[in-house]
Design a protein around this motif. Structure first.
Motif, mmCIF file in Angstrom:
data_model
loop_
_atom_site.group_PDB
_atom_site.id
_atom_site.type_symbol
_atom_site.label_atom_id
_atom_site.label_comp_id
_atom_site.label_asym_id
_atom_site.label_seq_id
_atom_site.Cartn_x
_atom_site.Cartn_y
_atom_site.Cartn_z
ATOM 1 N N VAL A 68 0.869 -1.171 0.000
ATOM 2 C CA VAL A 68 0.000 0.000 0.000
ATOM 3 C C VAL A 68 0.905 1.220 0.000
ATOM 4 N N ASP A 69 0.712 2.080 -0.979
ATOM 5 C CA ASP A 69 1.517 3.284 -1.141
ATOM 6 C C ASP A 69 0.633 4.476 -0.793
ATOM 7 N N ILE A 70 0.877 5.073 0.364
ATOM 8 C CA ILE A 70 0.056 6.188 0.836
ATOM 9 C C ILE A 70 0.668 7.501 0.362
ATOM 10 N N VAL A 71 -0.056 8.148 -0.555
ATOM 11 C CA VAL A 71 0.384 9.412 -1.151
ATOM 12 C C VAL A 71 -0.654 10.456 -0.739
ATOM 13 N N ALA A 72 -0.765 10.657 0.550
ATOM 14 C CA ALA A 72 -1.782 11.532 1.134
ATOM 15 C C ALA A 72 -1.114 12.444 2.159
ATOM 16 N N PRO A 73 -1.794 13.508 2.553
ATOM 17 C CA PRO A 73 -1.215 14.432 3.533
ATOM 18 C C PRO A 73 -1.014 13.782 4.910
ATOM 19 N N PRO A 74 -0.070 14.300 5.686
ATOM 20 C CA PRO A 74 0.245 13.730 6.994
ATOM 21 C C PRO A 74 -0.957 13.564 7.931
ATOM 22 N N HIS A 75 -1.912 14.477 7.903
ATOM 23 C CA HIS A 75 -3.047 14.367 8.814
ATOM 24 C C HIS A 75 -3.896 13.127 8.536
ATOM 25 N N ALA A 76 -3.735 12.523 7.370
ATOM 26 C CA ALA A 76 -4.504 11.318 7.019
ATOM 27 C C ALA A 76 -3.736 10.024 7.271
ATOM 28 N N HIS A 77 -2.467 10.100 7.584
ATOM 29 C CA HIS A 77 -1.635 8.903 7.663
ATOM 30 C C HIS A 77 -2.122 7.867 8.675
ATOM 31 N N VAL A 78 -2.399 8.278 9.888
ATOM 32 C CA VAL A 78 -2.781 7.309 10.923
ATOM 33 C C VAL A 78 -4.028 6.537 10.505
ATOM 34 N N GLU A 79 -5.059 7.238 10.117
ATOM 35 C CA GLU A 79 -6.311 6.579 9.729
ATOM 36 C C GLU A 79 -6.096 5.636 8.536
ATOM 37 N N LEU A 80 -5.336 6.072 7.561
ATOM 38 C CA LEU A 80 -5.108 5.237 6.385
ATOM 39 C C LEU A 80 -4.264 4.009 6.715
ATOM 40 N N ILE A 81 -3.230 4.200 7.504
ATOM 41 C CA ILE A 81 -2.395 3.059 7.900
ATOM 42 C C ILE A 81 -3.226 2.054 8.683
ATOM 43 N N GLU A 82 -3.994 2.540 9.652
ATOM 44 C CA GLU A 82 -4.823 1.622 10.452
ATOM 45 C C GLU A 82 -5.807 0.856 9.582
ATOM 46 N N ALA A 83 -6.336 1.488 8.546
ATOM 47 C CA ALA A 83 -7.288 0.825 7.654
ATOM 48 C C ALA A 83 -6.624 -0.245 6.789
ATOM 49 N N CYS A 84 -5.309 -0.165 6.652
ATOM 50 C CA CYS A 84 -4.598 -1.065 5.743
ATOM 51 C C CYS A 84 -3.728 -2.105 6.439
ATOM 52 N N LEU A 85 -3.698 -2.099 7.759
ATOM 53 C CA LEU A 85 -2.853 -3.046 8.477
ATOM 54 C C LEU A 85 -3.281 -4.486 8.181
ATOM 55 N N ARG A 86 -2.293 -5.311 7.837
ATOM 56 C CA ARG A 86 -2.519 -6.727 7.578
ATOM 57 C C ARG A 86 -1.179 -7.426 7.702
ATOM 58 N N PRO A 87 -1.146 -8.609 8.290
ATOM 59 C CA PRO A 87 0.126 -9.331 8.401
ATOM 60 C C PRO A 87 0.792 -9.511 7.032
ATOM 61 N N GLY A 88 2.085 -9.219 6.995
ATOM 62 C CA GLY A 88 2.863 -9.407 5.788
ATOM 63 C C GLY A 88 2.795 -8.275 4.779
ATOM 64 N N ARG A 89 1.924 -7.354 4.962
ATOM 65 C CA ARG A 89 1.770 -6.242 4.010
ATOM 66 C C ARG A 89 2.869 -5.207 4.252
ATOM 67 N N ILE A 90 3.276 -4.560 3.186
ATOM 68 C CA ILE A 90 4.210 -3.436 3.261
ATOM 69 C C ILE A 90 3.415 -2.167 2.999
ATOM 70 N N ILE A 91 3.548 -1.205 3.886
ATOM 71 C CA ILE A 91 2.905 0.095 3.711
ATOM 72 C C ILE A 91 4.005 1.126 3.522
ATOM 73 N N VAL A 92 3.969 1.785 2.371
ATOM 74 C CA VAL A 92 4.914 2.840 2.049
ATOM 75 C C VAL A 92 4.183 4.153 2.287
ATOM 76 N N CYS A 93 4.778 5.036 3.071
ATOM 77 C CA CYS A 93 4.089 6.271 3.444
ATOM 78 C C CYS A 93 5.011 7.466 3.243
ATOM 79 N N GLN A 94 4.472 8.500 2.609
ATOM 80 C CA GLN A 94 5.234 9.723 2.388
ATOM 81 C C GLN A 94 5.627 10.390 3.699
ATOM 82 N N LYS A 95 6.691 11.118 3.634
ATOM 83 C CA LYS A 95 7.045 11.982 4.750
ATOM 84 C C LYS A 95 6.518 13.373 4.442
ATOM 85 N N PRO A 96 6.314 14.260 5.382
ATOM 86 C CA PRO A 96 6.463 13.980 6.802
ATOM 87 C C PRO A 96 5.458 12.930 7.259
#
Length: 145
Positions: A68-96
């Motif tokens: 999962v490649d999260i290309v969204a603003p920082p204020h959305a990161h937590v909610e998006l990451i939590e929605a995508c958590l799954r064993p073995g998955r890689i989540i790529v998230c922009q900085k900040p």
């Protein structure tokens, strides 16, 4: 690792570089996308011929994404990451990454408990000039660096 499915969440300006990079990766078999904006979803579908979904939940249900490649603003990161958590998955998230150290530590802890890897990246690495430099170096046109 042939046949990876990648979900790109967020279709703002920088997503074009991510989508181009994922399309160029021979290991990627399917790309799905989502964004809050219908216009951006239509743009992605027409420009990149990818599967588009109206929500993160719909994208995650329809495609069991490996990455999962999260290309969204920082204020959305937590909610998006939590929605995508799954064993073995890689989540790529922009900085900040996230909006605070507390948020970042909490979400990384959650991911570790689930067995999901989070990678924080600099979005400029996918821009064309950086990819051209990489190809130049990979072709050994500059010698040892």
């Amino acid at each position: 690792m042939v046949g990876l499915t990648v979900a790109v969440i967020g279709l703002g300006y920088f997503s074009q570089f991510h989508l181009n990079a994922w399309q160029d990766d021979p290991r990627v078999a399917r790309i799905v996308t989502t964004d809050l904006s219908e216009a951006r979803r239509v743009w992605a579908q027409q420009t990149f011929d990818v599967d588009v979904f109206e929500s993160v939940a719909a994208a995650m249900t329809a495609a069991d994404a490996d990455i999962v490649d999260i290309v969204a603003p920082p204020h959305a990161h937590v909610e998006l990451i939590e929605a995508c958590l799954r064993p073995g998955r890689i989540i790529v998230c922009q900085k900040p990454f996230c909006t605070s150290l507390t948020e970042a530590e909490a979400v990384v802890t959650q991911a570790a408990k689930v067995g999901c890897r989070i990678v924080i990246h600099e979005n400029f690495r996918f821009q064309p000039w950086h990819r051209t430099i990489k190809a130049f170096l990979d072709a050994d046109k500059m010698g040892d660096v």
